[in-house]
Design an enzyme around this catalytic site. Structure first.
Site, mmCIF file in Angstrom:
data_model
loop_
_atom_site.group_PDB
_atom_site.id
_atom_site.type_symbol
_atom_site.label_atom_id
_atom_site.label_comp_id
_atom_site.label_asym_id
_atom_site.label_seq_id
_atom_site.Cartn_x
_atom_site.Cartn_y
_atom_site.Cartn_z
ATOM 1 N N ASP A 1 26.184 -4.114 -44.016
ATOM 2 C CA ASP A 1 26.690 -4.653 -42.753
ATOM 3 C C ASP A 1 25.763 -4.186 -41.637
ATOM 4 O O ASP A 1 24.884 -3.360 -41.872
ATOM 5 C CB ASP A 1 28.163 -4.281 -42.513
ATOM 6 C CG ASP A 1 28.414 -2.797 -42.316
ATOM 7 O OD1 ASP A 1 27.514 -1.981 -42.618
ATOM 8 O OD2 ASP A 1 29.510 -2.435 -41.851
ATOM 9 N N PRO A 2 25.909 -4.719 -40.426
ATOM 10 C CA PRO A 2 24.944 -4.395 -39.367
ATOM 11 C C PRO A 2 24.973 -2.917 -38.966
ATOM 12 O O PRO A 2 25.958 -2.209 -39.178
ATOM 13 C CB PRO A 2 25.407 -5.277 -38.197
ATOM 14 C CG PRO A 2 26.202 -6.374 -38.823
ATOM 15 C CD PRO A 2 26.872 -5.743 -40.009
#
EC number: 3.2.2.27
Length: 228
Positions: free
Chosen positions: A65-66
């Site tokens: 995920d970011p």
């Protein structure tokens, strides 16, 4: 149907965008962005797809995920904007790149030169709450990114680089009869010494591409860049 991605990914992912599950994800994100600090900025959510159209993809580097710290996330796995300090995982990626191919680390983390050559920098989950890693898991992003990976797999001729256990789970939707998988531990400081260092993903990817009749990637990044 509103255009969310301005290339052929829009058509590929249209069935997902029109699904009830995506409607739920959209409602969730609308509330999250209105009430919390969420990364990346809303207009960068689909940046990985914007940078690398479906028909151009030759390699997928799959993240989880970011980045969840300020100014880091740009909507492409492992990349950060010019002028932002290199996160530890990216520092380790650069160390392995130097060990593998001899390219010294550059002083930025803007990986668009890879994306321009057909490297899709995809996270399994495309948004995150500030300071809360994995906070947007299981809200619908996984179905969209599974659909993207499955579409590439069906097309064939793609090398999937899977770092870490979350990425390795995506192997279930990849047809290895017409694609290649290169998997190892994650480049994070917690796991890089348990199989990432020494895995030579860059040279192995190029060897796999050449075996499939594709041109190799030039993994050497330019020293100076500016954000799009």
């Amino acid at each position: 149907m509103k255009t969310l991605i301005h290339n052929d990914w829009q058509t590929v992912l249209e069935p997902v965008f029109e699904s009830p599950e995506y409607a739920q994800l959209h409602a969730f994100l609308k509330e999250e962005y209105a009430t919390k600090t969420i990364y990346p900025e809303m207009h960068h959510i689909f940046q990985a797809f914007e940078w690398t159209p479906f028909h151009d993809v030759k390699v997928v580097i799959l993240g989880q995920d970011p980045y969840h710290n300020p100014r880091q996330a740009v909507g492409a796995s492992f990349a950060v904007a010019p002028g932002v300090a290199l996160p530890p995982s990216l520092q380790n990626i650069y160390k392995e790149l130097q060990s593998d191919l001899g390219y010294p680390p550059v002083h930025h983390g803007y990986l668009k030169a890879w994306a321009d050559q057909g490297v899709l920098l995809l996270n399994a989950v495309l948004t995150v709450q500030a300071g809360e890693a994995y906070s947007h898991q299981n809200h619908g992003w996984e179905e969209l990114t599974d659909a993207a990976i499955a579409a590439l797999s069906a097309r064939g001729g793609v090398v999937f680089i899977l770092w870490g256990n979350a990425a390795k789970k995506k192997a279930a939707v990849i047809d290895t009869s017409k694609n290649a998988i290169i998997a190892s531990a994650h480049p994070s400081p917690l796991s890089a010494s348990r199989g990432f260092f020494g895995s030579r993903p860059f040279s192995r990817t190029n060897a796999a591409l050449e075996k499939m009749g594709e041109a190799p990637i030039n993994w050497q990044l330019p020293e100076t860049v500016k954000a799009d």
